[in-house]
Design a protein around this motif. Structure first.
Motif, PDB file in Angstrom:
ATOM      1  N   CYS A   1      12.375  22.951  47.067  1.00 19.00           N
ATOM      2  CA  CYS A   1      11.708  21.689  46.789  1.00 19.00           C
ATOM      3  C   CYS A   1      12.052  21.245  45.368  1.00 19.00           C
ATOM      4  O   CYS A   1      11.892  22.021  44.428  1.00 19.00           O
ATOM      5  CB  CYS A   1      10.195  21.890  46.919  1.00 19.00           C
ATOM      6  SG  CYS A   1       9.233  20.495  46.335  1.00 19.00           S
TER       7      CYS A   1
ATOM      8  N   CYS B   1       8.763  20.744  51.903  1.00 15.15           N
ATOM      9  CA  CYS B   1       8.212  21.744  51.007  1.00 15.15           C
ATOM     10  C   CYS B   1       6.862  22.172  51.565  1.00 15.15           C
ATOM     11  O   CYS B   1       6.032  21.327  51.884  1.00 15.15           O
ATOM     12  CB  CYS B   1       8.046  21.171  49.606  1.00 15.15           C
ATOM     13  SG  CYS B   1       7.079  22.252  48.551  1.00 15.15           S
TER      14      CYS B   1
ATOM     15  N   ALA C   1       9.488  25.462  45.573  1.00 21.14           N
ATOM     16  CA  ALA C   1       9.237  26.347  46.716  1.00 21.14           C
ATOM     17  C   ALA C   1      10.357  26.154  47.746  1.00 21.14           C
ATOM     18  O   ALA C   1      10.983  25.099  47.810  1.00 21.14           O
ATOM     19  CB  ALA C   1       7.896  26.006  47.349  1.00 21.14           C
TER      20      ALA C   1
ATOM     21  N   ALA D   1      10.531  19.310  43.521  1.00 25.75           N
ATOM     22  CA  ALA D   1       9.348  19.125  42.679  1.00 25.75           C
ATOM     23  C   ALA D   1       8.752  20.458  42.236  1.00 25.75           C
ATOM     24  O   ALA D   1       8.548  20.701  41.060  1.00 25.75           O
ATOM     25  CB  ALA D   1       8.301  18.314  43.431  1.00 25.75           C
ATOM     26  N   CYS D   2       8.497  21.334  43.202  1.00 24.14           N
ATOM     27  CA  CYS D   2       7.788  22.552  42.821  1.00 24.14           C
ATOM     28  C   CYS D   2       8.617  23.817  42.978  1.00 24.14           C
ATOM     29  O   CYS D   2       8.158  24.891  42.627  1.00 24.14           O
ATOM     30  CB  CYS D   2       6.487  22.674  43.617  1.00 24.14           C
ATOM     31  SG  CYS D   2       6.741  22.963  45.368  1.00 24.14           S
TER      32      CYS D   2
ATOM     33  N   ARG E   1       4.419  23.371  50.140  1.00 25.89           N
ATOM     34  CA  ARG E   1       3.295  23.143  49.239  1.00 25.89           C
ATOM     35  C   ARG E   1       2.981  21.665  49.104  1.00 25.89           C
ATOM     36  O   ARG E   1       1.872  21.237  49.319  1.00 25.89           O
ATOM     37  CB  ARG E   1       3.610  23.718  47.855  1.00 25.89           C
ATOM     38  CG  ARG E   1       3.314  25.190  47.771  1.00 25.89           C
ATOM     39  CD  ARG E   1       3.375  25.649  46.337  1.00 25.89           C
ATOM     40  NE  ARG E   1       4.176  26.865  46.246  1.00 25.89           N
ATOM     41  CZ  ARG E   1       4.807  27.255  45.167  1.00 25.89           C
ATOM     42  NH1 ARG E   1       4.773  26.534  44.074  1.00 25.89           N
ATOM     43  NH2 ARG E   1       5.481  28.377  45.172  1.00 25.89           N
ATOM     44  N   CYS E   2       4.020  20.871  48.769  1.00 29.35           N
ATOM     45  CA  CYS E   2       3.691  19.478  48.507  1.00 29.35           C
ATOM     46  C   CYS E   2       4.079  18.560  49.661  1.00 29.35           C
ATOM     47  O   CYS E   2       4.043  17.339  49.505  1.00 29.35           O
ATOM     48  CB  CYS E   2       4.264  19.023  47.173  1.00 29.35           C
ATOM     49  SG  CYS E   2       5.950  19.523  46.881  1.00 29.35           S
TER      50      CYS E   2
END
Lengths: 467, 1286
Positions: free
Chosen positions: B665, B653, B670, B667-668, B655-656
């Protein structure tokens, strides 16, 4: 800052109506005490507070005229002044010229700062109300319905957000056209990336503007879009018009473009022409002009159907085509400003109306007068570059409305419309061509065979229908 | 598949060749130096093997079928609502009941194929009336259009039916809402043009009375201006779906709705009666039956420099001759090589010619068994040139081309194009079948044969029907008055009228002094009704005067047939190109070097690059794929870890930084990427690569990489491959392969002497016997081409050898394997395998090179060409088209058939039956980024269906049936990848249309079904080559030049993971390799190739009567009639031999001449010479369709032009106030220059002065000239004329 609603309410509280111009003036001044001062000076019998009631603000008659001025004078746009484009570098000068002229008009009413100052040190200006003057680069609506406008000045660019909940400025913001020059008062976002607009300034006509009127009698007849050579040219109506001109006391005839139908203007045009020869089209028009009284002073500007280049400013018709025109004809460029006994008429064919109708919400071909108001507010005949209006970007921007005329005369859309905005008379003259196949398809209903007669002493228009 | 033992041997050879190549490729790949450890081109198995069924029905469908037994479909659509109200199918909420009921009945009404039921209805919701009651709102979206007016209207009725059953109140509109509808529908009509715009009164009546609120999703860009920000109307944007349902549904189909209202005894719809009476229907205009009138469609859009050879059906044009040579048929037509030379060498072998009929275009090939052109030399001599060498030598002396010779077109072309047969010119093969004995030795014998009752032999038949009976009389008089017979020749004074008539008749003669000398005069005299003493016979006394041919028959007593036959017009089409494919700029290696490589992306420059002045050179930062070694876990960007383990891409990802295997992703949300920024010492890497190859740095002068990687995995190609390519002068295509593009021409037979290969070599390839069964001993024997064998151009051969050398070096120095090809000279190439690939498709076809063609074209068997393309839709696939006024949803079959321009169909190299659409249509199309655009439909096509099709079903219930190699679009992270349908699997995510937005849908069903129809259909969409079919975005048929690549190059170097993520990146990849061609499974257009050795007499006689080719189906031996037998693939014959398939010019003059001025000059010079061409008209057409358009367009563009930054390439709509790029401070320059505006000005002026151009056009040029002058100012004194450029 005062919201328009509050201002109106303040006046209503004292049982007074208020003219919108007064409201915008108070907002521009941003001085709540001004309301009290105005209220003090309003005479007891008034129902509506008008600009005249603002203390210290007197309508000023525009310009000085000299008695030695000729009856008919071309102020801007005599033949041969349009010039050519030396290179694309001229475009820098062109848009700078536009920016300089228009920003000066705004700058006189507010203090502004360069955009670069904001963008390079955003922290310094955070939470501080400031004003920038820029030219719109791109206008779009965000997903949430706000209006996002990218504006630039010679130093930099910045994104300006017009919040849709601010109904006072949002309605104006919805009408922002690319390449117009705006002043925006507002605050910078915390990260400096966005400028939240609170108030919008346009160059506009000064609120105290009062038009010049002629001091001697005189009448001007305004027409446009004759389209000689087209199979839809209304010859009978024209003859009625010509007959009427014989007996009239009008001394000027102004034609704002599209004298003939031209050749090769649109695909398949040859099938809709009665005169397929461009020289013969002008000769036919010349014949029509020769039948008009010779005392009449005739001013002829080109339009998009005429034989000159499409790119504006369009040069005057070349002598090659006007050889048979009578001597009382004066060729001018498009756009141009002519002075009739001191009354200035800005003639512009009106190609940009096509663009503006597409860009301005609510604008319609049926109401060309509104478009002319929009032109005057922006002080620009054609705002947006790169759309349907071709622009020859030379060193000077001739499409800026400066000096301010008494009359703005346009055509092109074939629909008659008259407006008066802050003292300036806007006239979109109709046409001498019946509805074409194309217009039928586009559901445009022209108002053919109309001439607008204007008394130069009063600036009162009168529409005469010859159909 | 049925085939002979000989063919079995052939297939085995191909298989074993493929297997040995595969073995090498596997060995090479297993070294782990490439992104994957296996060759990435799968070998396609047979479609029929994989037939499986999987389609179930839901309870709704069963119930619907039940209802349909009892009542009409419309009633059932309403009645099903009762079941929903009873919650039979498990609905829970009121909204769900309404939603499902409406969609279900919509599906029923639209036969379940269109997008309307799913996509046409955005949602169903309940609103609140001002009296506090609830009302039903149906949100229509754009695709509701696909339902058609009746279904649209009935869906409202269904909604009302269910609403009533559920006890929901009717919609009570507020006055401003009614006005909003009126404003909005009118505005929509301005944008999209409705089929029917109801009057204000009608609209008011509909809205105030309709018990259901017809709402909609915003579909257009525009907003309404008047009635904005209404409380109960959620959007200010124009709602297209709503407008359609109100105007084209309720208003237009009111009678149908009323009928159903009455049947179902529904209440609250009485107002419909009042409404009815406004709808009108338009009449269609079709003009049929004019097949034999001259058609000038091929002359429209004439482009400067591409000459016209013959005006439509004009005297002196191409004379039609029926037949097929071994290199014609399948959209190729034959001309005599002499014709090609005489026509200014504009037509090279393989150049496309736009023709008047039967199709639209044909590839031109040399056939020397037909007649060449008849010309008048400067000396006045008239002769026919039937010899290419003679044509070349006489070309400069030709003054006038009186007749441009014959054109050979096969019966199959007429059948394919569905064009009636036309009377051909009289020819020997016809004559021989109706009394002809043998080719007459001389005039006397010809007369004898004719006197014996046969028709006069075609060689001695003059073009009598081109001249009038009066002309015949004049000529007879001239000869009788002043002719003399001297020295065995007829001599008569050279008078203009006699000479003109003789020329028109194509009587060969020469000029001696002031006399015309005719060598062969006996037949002429007889036909003119003159005795040998040059006296008029008595037959003149009762001569008929109405018909020339009749008159001549009467005078001579012979039987005659027309030698003129039908003339066919033609002009030059697009010149073909044949060259190695190069990207722009062309890289040697797919190694990213960013901006450090300069504008040439060169390694040499990158090596000396210093980002700071005091650092070492060659340190560059690049973005590459993030990979991890499967053995030691090291993170790297290379395909092979330093430990020797292979690496695999790792997605994170952005971002994270979390590693994930998902597309997004977890989690987020993206999109995950395989990307890392690394600093590479490119100098060291480059030196190491050279060292591994054992090469010095001086061996490579320039190695070009790419700026950055644009694929998903961003794998880096080893530098070694680039180095070896650079030393072999090869460039790499974006997928890692090297390709060569060439025009494909059909060929069924060849001769050893024309393919440049020795007899021994051919014998070793299996060509042991000629077509007559004789053993191959002579180089002139004719051999039948195996259907997967091809001939490549000599340039292509040289290129293939370089590729082979590159592969060998690669195997040896890089992979450490034995070289495979070991080609030392050209003779080693035949026998090696290549992969043929049509553009924009993803299936390669295995082929074997067996020889060379001198012309820059690839010759292959029609089956081979046909195999490469047949990606189409089943006939009932619904497509949406916009004709400029209204959108319509029609089954593709109907659209193609209705818009097929019967008058001008074509058959292309791939055997597709295509035409321009009859009118201009647009459709929705998607680019690889997923942006929907309107694109023009440039042609429609019909293809024969293969035996099986694949049917896909999606989660949203859409169905699509396509051919197995149809290009489908599949979402890959955030772009659309093009893959063939047989590769699309369950679970793949495909783009579908929702409103006007593309959204993601999932394949839930994939079934191989038998093709029910024998045809499939397709459209060609401009630019993006995608369209919406049944609501699903897919690719479409494409056709252009094909390309070849060396088999091992594809197997070793191709990697799917190189394919770019960006626009168009995924096209043209060999995603699958077809190894064995089955004629039954290739595009069946090739089945119309006729393979007999003659056409029977009945055929010729039928052609005289304009018989339809279908009626003669039985008379001609065609592939189709041989299908299913071993003969389907072997034992083909041809009617006309040709001695050299590469005769005639090899490169078109058009390509040789550099500037447009030169081309135009050549074109007009030729036009003046050809009798069948009107040079003035050509000049005017070129002005109107090319030059004036260009001048006006550019001048207009100049005053609206965009600008661009020279540094960062940012585009600007206008000059920024800063005067320079606002992003990078770079220079901003114009995109339209004075020079490009004026490009054609001088030449246009010149044309106006030189040719008889109409006053109107002349004045247009003059006006434009003045406009240009006033824009740019008066140019400097010196005005260059046309002559200055020569």
């Amino acid at each position: 800052m005062l919201a328009p609603r509050e201002i109106v309410q303040r006046f209503l509280d004292t049982k007074l109506q208020v003219h919108p111009d007064v409201v915008s003036y108070i907002r521009e001044q941003d001085d709540p005490a001004l309301i009290d001062r105005i209220l003090e000076s309003v005479p007891g019998d008034a129902l509506v507070v008008s600009v005249n009631h603002i203390p210290g603000l007197k309508k000023e008659r525009d310009g000085t005229r000299f008695f030695a001025d000729p009856e008919l004078e071309i102020i801007v746009g005599s033949p041969g002044t349009a010039g050519s484009v030396a290179g694309y570098e001229d475009a820098i000068h062109y848009f700078r010229d536009r920016y300089n002229k228009l920003s000066a008009m705004i700058r006189s009413r507010t203090t502004s700062m360069p955009i670069e100052a904001l963008t390079t040190s955003p922290h310094r200006y955070r939470d501080q109300e400031c004003t920038v003057i820029g030219m719109a680069v791109e206008v779009r609506t965000t997903a949430k319905g706000h209006r996002l406008v990218e504006i630039e000045d010679p130093t930099g660019t910045i994104l300006v957000l017009f919040n849709k909940s601010r109904d006072d400025t949002f309605a104006d913001a919805e009408r922002i056209l690319p390449d117009e020059v705006l002043g925006v008062k507002g605050k910078l976002s915390s990260d400096g990336g966005l400028f939240f607009a609170e108030q919008l300034f346009r160059p506009d006509i000064p609120i105290k503007h009062a038009p010049y009127t002629s001091d001697r009698p005189g009448k001007a007849v305004l027409i446009s879009d004759v389209h000689v050579g087209s199979d839809t040219f209304l010859e009978a109506a024209w003859n009625r018009f010509a007959d009427w001109l014989q007996d009239t006391d009008a001394s000027y005839l102004l034609v704002a473009g599209d004298l003939v139908d031209g050749i090769g203007i649109y695909p398949g045009q040859e099938h809709e022409l009665t005169i397929k020869n461009i020289y013969e089209q002008y000769d036919a028009f010349a014949g029509m002009l020769r039948d008009l009284p010779s005392r009449l002073k005739i001013v002829l500007a080109p339009g998009n159907h005429d034989v000159v280049r499409m790119a504006e400013p369009q040069p005057a018709l070349p002598p090659e085509f006007t050889g048979n025109f009578p001597a009382n004809c004066q060729m001018v460029e498009n756009p141009c400003v002519v002075s009739l006994q001191g009354v200035r008429v800005m003639m512009y064919h009106g190609r940009s109306i096509d663009d503006m109708i597409g860009l301005i919400p609510g604008a319609s071909y049926e109401r060309p007068g509104e478009i002319m108001e929009e032109m005057l507010k922006r002080r620009l005949l054609a705002s947006t570059y790169g759309m349907r209006t071709p622009i020859a970007a030379a060193k000077m921007d001739r499409l800026v409305i400066d000096p301010l005329p008494e009359i703005l005369h346009t055509g092109h859309v074939h629909i008659c419309g008259i407006t008066k905005y802050r003292g300036v008379l806007g006239v979109n003259t109709g046409t001498w061509q019946a509805q074409t196949a194309f217009q039928k398809q586009m559901n445009i209903n022209p108002t053919p065979a109309r001439a607008v007669v204007i008394d130069l002493q009063t600036l009162q228009p009168e529409v005469l229908d010859f159909s | 598949m049925e085939f002979s033992p000989a063919l079995g041997v052939y297939f085995n050879r191909l298989d074993s060749g493929l297997q040995s190549a595969m073995a090498v490729a596997r060995a090479a790949r297993s070294r782990g130096l490439d992104p994957a450890v296996e060759p990435e081109i799968p070998i396609a198995s047979d479609l029929a093997d994989r037939v499986e069924a999987l389609l179930g029905y839901t309870g709704v469908a069963a119930r619907l079928r039940e209802l349909e037994q009892q009542m009409s479909r419309e009633e059932a659509a309403l009645k099903i609502g009762d079941d929903f109200v009873k919650r039979t199918f498990g609905e829970t909420t009121t909204e769900e009941i309404l939603d499902h009921a409406i969609r279900a009945s919509m599906a029923l009404l639209t036969e379940g194929v269109v997008a309307a039921p799913t996509e046409g209805i955005g949602k169903v919701a309940l609103g609140k009336n001002d009296d506090g009651t609830e009302y039903l709102k149906i949100y229509y979206a754009g695709p509701i259009r696909s339902a058609g007016g009746t279904a649209q209207a009935l869906s409202v009725l269904v909604g009302d039916y269910v609403r009533q059953a559920l006890g929901i109140n009717r919609y009570i509109p507020r006055p401003e809402e009614v006005e909003r509808y009126i404003e909005e529908i009118r505005q929509y009509n301005n944008i999209m043009s409705l089929q029917y715009l109801p009057s204000e009164k009608e609209l008011r009546m509909i809205i105030t009375n309709c018990p259901v609120c017809i709402d909609g999703e915003p579909t257009e860009q525009q907003e309404v201006s008047g009635y904005r920000n209404l409380e109960r109307v959620e959007t200010n944007t124009v709602r297209g779906g709503m407008a359609l349902v109100v105007a084209e549904g309720l208003a237009l189909k009111a009678p149908k709705v009323l009928k159903n209202v009455r049947k179902m005894k529904m209440e609250g719809w009485d107002w419909l009666e009042e409404l009815i009476g406004g709808a009108t229907t338009s009449s269609s205009d079709d003009d049929k039956g004019a097949a034999v009138k001259p058609k000038d469609k091929y002359l429209r859009d004439l482009i400067g420099g591409r000459p016209v050879f013959s005006y439509p059906m004009r005297k002196g044009g191409f004379r039609l001759r029926f037949g097929r040579s071994r290199n014609t048929g399948f959209a190729a037509a034959g001309l005599h090589p002499a014709t090609l030379h005489i026509l200014g060498d504009f037509l090279a072998v393989g150049t496309q010619m736009k023709i008047e009929r039967p199709g639209k275009a044909a590839g031109i090939v040399p056939v020397d068994s037909i007649q060449g052109p008849t010309v008048r030399l400067k000396s006045g001599e008239v002769l026919r040139i039937d010899d290419a060498a003679k044509a070349r030598s006489l070309a400069s002396q030709v003054e006038d081309i009186i007749d441009i010779g014959e054109i050979l077109i096969s019966y199959g072309e007429f059948l394919e194009n569905n064009h009636p047969l036309m009377p051909p010119c009289y020819c020997e093969e016809w004559w021989l079948q109706e009394g002809g004995v043998r080719h007459p030795e001389n005039e006397m014998e010809a007369i004898e044969f004719a006197l014996d009752g046969a028709y006069l032999h075609p060689d001695y038949t003059y073009l009598w029907d081109d001249i009038t009976p009066a002309n015949i009389a004049t000529l007879a008089d001239r000869v009788a008055e002043s002719g003399v017979i001297e020295d065995g020749a007829l001599k008569l004074p050279n008078t203009p009228d006699a000479k003109a008539i003789l020329e028109e008749l194509l009587v060969f003669h020469r000029i001696e002094g002031d006399r015309i000398v005719i060598g062969e005069y006996l037949v002429l005299l007889t036909c003119l009704g003159l005795t040998l003493q040059l006296r008029k016979r008595e037959t003149w006394t009762d001569a008929p005067t109405d018909d020339s041919l009749g008159l001549v028959m009467h005078l001579s007593g012979f039987r005659l047939r027309s030698r003129a036959g039908t003339r066919i017009g033609g002009r030059m089409g697009r010149p073909g190109k044949s060259k190695a494919r190069e990207m722009k700029p062309p890289p040697h290696s797919l190694f990213p070097i960013g901006d450090a490589g300069g504008s040439r992306r060169s390694f040499q420059e990158a090596i000396s690059y210093k980002h700071r002045s005091n650092t070492d050179g060659g340190q560059i930062e690049i973005e590459v794929g993030d990979r991890r070694c499967t053995a030691c876990g090291t993170r790297t960007y290379k395909n092979l870890c330093d430990c020797g383990g292979h690496t695999v891409p790792v997605f994170r990802c952005p971002r994270c930084e979390r590693e994930t295997k998902e597309l997004l992703c977890p989690a987020c949300g993206a999109a995950a990427v395989c990307l890392q920024k690394v600093t590479v010492n490119v100098k060291a890497e480059y030196a190491a690569a050279l060292a591994r190859l054992g090469m010095r740095e001086s061996a490579v002068s320039l190695l070009k990489g790419v700026k950055g990687l644009i694929s998903r995995d961003r794998p880096v190609e080893p530098i070694e491959k680039g180095i070896l390519r650079a030393t072999n002068e090869l460039y790499v295509f974006k997928d890692g392969t090297s390709r060569y593009d060439m025009i494909d021409l059909p060929l069924t037979h060849f001769r050893p002497d024309e393919v440049g290969v020795s007899i021994e070599k051919l014998a070793s390839l299996g060509y042991t016997h000629d077509i007559y069964g004789a053993e191959l001993t002579e180089r002139s024997q004719v051999l039948e081409l195996r259907h997967q064998d091809i001939l490549v151009s000599e340039d292509c051969a040289a290129w293939l050898i370089r590729v082979a050398k590159f592969i060998d070096e690669l195997l040896e120095k890089f992979y450490g394997l034995e070289p495979f090809y070991r080609i030392t000279d050209r003779n080693d190439l035949p026998g090696h395998l290549v992969m043929g690939l049509a553009p924009h498709t993803s299936a390669g076809v295995l082929a074997r090179v067996i020889g060379f063609s001198k012309a820059g074209v690839g010759y292959g068997h029609p089956f081979f060409h046909a195999a490469k393309r047949r990606n189409c839709f089943a006939g009932d696939t619904e497509i949406e088209v916009f004709d400029g006024r209204a959108w319509a949803t029609v089954p593709i079959r109907q659209f193609v058939v209705e818009n097929f321009d019967i008058s001008n169909p074509g058959l292309d190299h791939q055997g597709t039956f295509y035409s321009d659409p009859a009118r201009t249509f647009f459709t929705r199309s998607i680019d690889p980024q997923g942006t929907v655009r309107m694109k023009k439909i440039t042609s429609v096509s019909v293809h024969r269906a293969p035996a099986h099709l694949i049917r896909f079903e999606t989660k949203r219930g859409r169905l699509l049936t396509v051919t197995s190699d149809h290009t489908m679009l599949v979402w890959d992270t955030d772009y659309l990848r093009r893959i063939s349908a047989q590769e699309v699997n369950i679970g793949d995510r495909i783009p579908v249309i929702e409103g006007t937005m593309p959204i993601c849908d999932e394949i839930t069903g994939r079934e191989i079904v038998r093709a029910l129809e024998d045809r499939v259909y397709c459209l060609t969409v401009a630019d993006t080559h995608t369209l919406v079919a049944n609501g699903i975005f897919t690719g479409q048929c494409d056709g252009d030049e094909d390309c070849v690549m060396l088999l091992l190059d594809g197997l070793i170097n191709f990697s799917r993971s190189y394919l770019p993520e960006t626009r168009g990146g995924t096209m043209d990849a060999p995603l699958v390799l077809t190894t064995r061609l089955d004629p039954a499974e290739v595009d069946k257009e090739s089945h119309n190739v006729d393979v007999g050795d003659h056409y029977p007499l009945e055929f010729y006689l039928a052609a005289l009567n304009y018989t339809h080719p279908k009626d003669l189906d039985k008379l001609i031996d065609r592939v189709e009639r041989r299908l299913g037998t071993p003969a389907q693939i072997e034992g083909f014959l041809f009617t006309h031999p040709t001695s050299d398939i590469s005769a005639g010019p090899l490169v078109s003059t058009y390509t040789i001449l550099g500037t447009m001025l030169e081309k135009l000059e050549a074109e007009l010079t030729l036009a003046k010479k050809i009798r069948a061409v009107d040079a003035d008209d050509v000049a005017e057409r070129v002005l109107n369709t090319h030059f004036i358009r260009d001048l006006m367009g550019n001048l207009n563009a100049f005053s609206k032009q965009k600008l661009r930054c020279t540094k960062c390439n940012s585009k600007y709509r206008r000059m920024p106030l800063a005067g320079k790029c606002t992003k990078c401070k770079g220079n901003v320059i114009a995109t339209v220059h004075e020079g490009s505006v004026k490009k054609y000005l001088a030449v246009s002026r010149e044309i106006c002065e030189t040719y008889a151009i109409s006053e109107y056009t002349k004045q247009r040029v003059r006006v434009i000239d003045m406009s240009i002058e006033s824009t740019f100012g008066t140019p400097a004194e010196q005005q260059l004329g046309l002559a200055d450029f020569m």
